[in-house]
Design an enzyme around this catalytic site. Structure first.
Site, short mmCIF file in Angstrom:
data_model
loop_
_atom_site.label_atom_id
_atom_site.label_comp_id
_atom_site.label_asym_id
_atom_site.label_seq_id
_atom_site.Cartn_x
_atom_site.Cartn_y
_atom_site.Cartn_z
N SER A 263 0.81 -1.22 0.00
CA SER A 263 0.00 0.00 0.00
C SER A 263 0.85 1.27 0.00
O SER A 263 1.88 1.36 0.68
CB SER A 263 -0.91 0.01 1.22
OG SER A 263 -1.53 1.27 1.32
N THR B 230 -9.63 -0.84 3.45
CA THR B 230 -9.52 -1.28 2.07
C THR B 230 -10.01 -2.72 1.94
O THR B 230 -10.56 -3.28 2.90
CB THR B 230 -8.09 -1.05 1.52
OG1 THR B 230 -8.08 -1.32 0.13
CG2 THR B 230 -7.04 -1.91 2.20
N LYS C 224 -14.39 -2.98 3.10
CA LYS C 224 -15.09 -1.70 2.87
C LYS C 224 -16.60 -1.77 3.13
O LYS C 224 -17.21 -0.77 3.50
CB LYS C 224 -14.86 -1.22 1.43
CG LYS C 224 -13.49 -0.61 1.22
CD LYS C 224 -13.41 0.00 -0.17
CE LYS C 224 -12.04 0.60 -0.40
NZ LYS C 224 -11.94 1.35 -1.65
N ASP D 131 -13.55 7.92 -2.01
CA ASP D 131 -13.10 7.43 -3.32
C ASP D 131 -13.69 8.26 -4.47
O ASP D 131 -12.96 8.72 -5.35
CB ASP D 131 -13.51 5.96 -3.52
CG ASP D 131 -12.65 5.02 -2.68
OD1 ASP D 131 -11.50 5.38 -2.35
OD2 ASP D 131 -13.13 3.92 -2.34
N GLY E 58 -17.57 -1.32 -15.35
CA GLY E 58 -17.44 -2.10 -14.12
C GLY E 58 -18.68 -1.91 -13.26
O GLY E 58 -19.45 -0.95 -13.46
N GLY F 229 -18.37 -3.22 -9.70
CA GLY F 229 -17.90 -3.65 -8.38
C GLY F 229 -17.87 -2.45 -7.42
O GLY F 229 -18.55 -1.44 -7.65
N THR G 203 -20.28 -8.79 -16.59
CA THR G 203 -21.49 -9.51 -16.16
C THR G 203 -22.64 -8.50 -16.13
O THR G 203 -22.72 -7.66 -15.24
CB THR G 203 -21.28 -10.09 -14.74
OG1 THR G 203 -20.01 -10.72 -14.70
CG2 THR G 203 -22.37 -11.06 -14.34
P1 ATR Z 1 -13.48 -3.35 -6.86
O1 ATR Z 1 -13.97 -3.29 -5.45
O2 ATR Z 1 -12.02 -2.98 -7.02
O3 ATR Z 1 -14.35 -2.60 -7.82
P2 ATR Z 1 -14.70 -5.88 -7.50
O4 ATR Z 1 -15.86 -5.50 -6.66
O5 ATR Z 1 -14.15 -7.26 -7.38
O6 ATR Z 1 -13.48 -4.91 -7.28
O7 ATR Z 1 -15.10 -5.60 -9.02
C1 ATR Z 1 -14.25 -5.88 -10.09
C2 ATR Z 1 -14.87 -5.34 -11.38
O8 ATR Z 1 -13.93 -5.55 -12.44
C3 ATR Z 1 -16.13 -6.08 -11.82
O9 ATR Z 1 -16.96 -5.15 -12.48
C4 ATR Z 1 -15.59 -7.14 -12.80
O10 ATR Z 1 -16.53 -7.60 -13.72
P3 ATR Z 1 -17.52 -8.84 -13.36
O11 ATR Z 1 -18.59 -8.24 -12.49
O12 ATR Z 1 -18.01 -9.31 -14.64
O13 ATR Z 1 -16.68 -9.84 -12.62
C5 ATR Z 1 -14.54 -6.33 -13.49
N1 ATR Z 1 -13.46 -7.08 -14.14
C6 ATR Z 1 -12.44 -7.73 -13.55
N2 ATR Z 1 -11.60 -8.24 -14.48
C7 ATR Z 1 -12.10 -7.89 -15.69
C8 ATR Z 1 -11.70 -8.11 -17.05
N3 ATR Z 1 -10.59 -8.79 -17.33
N4 ATR Z 1 -12.45 -7.58 -18.04
C9 ATR Z 1 -13.57 -6.86 -17.76
N5 ATR Z 1 -14.02 -6.64 -16.49
C10 ATR Z 1 -13.29 -7.14 -15.49
#
Ligand code: ATR
Length: 289
Positions: free
Chosen positions: A20, A67, A71, A107, A131, A133, A157
């Protein structure tokens, strides 16, 4: 600066935390503004969260960052959570106010500050979030609560993009939100004003990955990435080569840290100057992260 009986302690809890940048960022800030404080990182696994919070209260640690993977889970141990963090459903900053733990999320504001520094106008603009997530949640809620015109959420997804969009729509009914997957590119997506990669695609060690090809966007679009390792992701490099303005993840990372200190120390800082000084220090000291 000497450590003595008056030294205030701040910290990070998460797992893993060994790489970190936060200890370097916060200790540099305390040195800069001559505050008798130190910042440490503690590796706390999922099952250790409750004990860690009890310890923080018992020891009178003044504030902490949270982190991965805590979170969301941390919320149930807090006495109060501010409105932004409540909507996002995640906390990255906690202030210990005389034994009461208050949660915040810096953030999204960190990202907005990076736009403000560059005088990038977001009013009525179309924002594409890639994304669904935790990071995407923080950024889409902060955008939905601002003056943007439209939000598009795309995710590998698609159900997750849909769920996030529906959740935002419930809380902010007037916001125009559309969602989709990464395969079906339409006119709305191509004409986006600001694109933010909130996925981990392209993060070290998978440095050749991209969430999608930035060639699809117009050269007027501003392309941003929250990934800060590597410093410039493949997604950003390709966009920059094509002539787009880009914003790297490091800016948001440093800004969210400075904003945490503003909350803990109850003070306003010269945030732009501070961020640029911190970036120079990280490079000069060859800090590994
Ligand atoms: P964070 O808290 O850092 O946002 P997370 O909640 O695990 O991490 O979310 C990761 C995000 O990255 C998700 O939107 C994931 O897509 P899925 O929901 O389909 O899993 C996306 N992600 C991770 N690797 C990816 C890749 N290679 N290509 C596209 N999307 C990706």
């Amino acid at each position: 600066m000497n450590i003595n009986a008056d030294t205030s302690l701040f910290c990070l809890i998460g797992h893993p935390v060994s790489k970190s940048l936060s200890p370097f960022i916060h200790n540099s800030i305390y040195e800069d503004i001559h505050i008798n404080a130190r910042y440490l990182s503690f590796d706390v696994c999922k099952s250790g969260l409750e004990d860690a919070i009890r310890g923080i209260k018992a020891l009178g640690i003044k504030g902490f960052n949270v982190t991965v993977p805590h979170k969301v889970d941390v919320i149930k141990y807090l006495d109060e959570v501010d409105d932004d963090a409540q909507s996002i459903g995640a906390v990255n900053t906690v202030k210990n106010q005389n034994g009461r733990l208050i949660g915040y999320n810096t953030d999204g504001k960190g990202f907005l500050t990076a736009l403000k520094e560059r005088k990038i106008e977001i009013t009525d603009k179309t924002i594409l979030i890639i994304g669904a997530g935790g990071a995407a949640r923080a950024l889409s809620f902060i955008m939905a609560n601002s003056s943007v015109g439209k939000i598009i959420i795309l995710n590998r997804t698609v159900e997750k993009a849909r769920n996030l969009a529906i959740e935002i729509k419930k809380k902010i009914p007037l916001m125009e939100i559309i969602w989709g997957d990464l395969q079906h590119i339409n006119k709305d997506i191509i004409n986006t004003d600001i694109v933010i990669n909130c996925t981990s695609a392209g993060m070290y060690p998978n440095v050749n990955d991209m969430p999608l090809n930035p060639d699809i966007f117009s050269t007027n679009a501003i392309i941003c990435d929250i990934v800060y390792k590597p410093k410039c992701t493949m997604f950003l490099m390709k966009a920059r080569d094509k002539g787009n303005k880009i914003i790297k993840g490091m800016d948001m990372l440093i800004y969210q840290g400075i904003l945490s200190d503003e909350i803990w120390l109850d003070t306003k800082m010269d945030i732009f100057t501070m961020k640029n000084d911190l970036k120079k220090r990280i490079l000069k000291n060859k800090i590994e992260y």
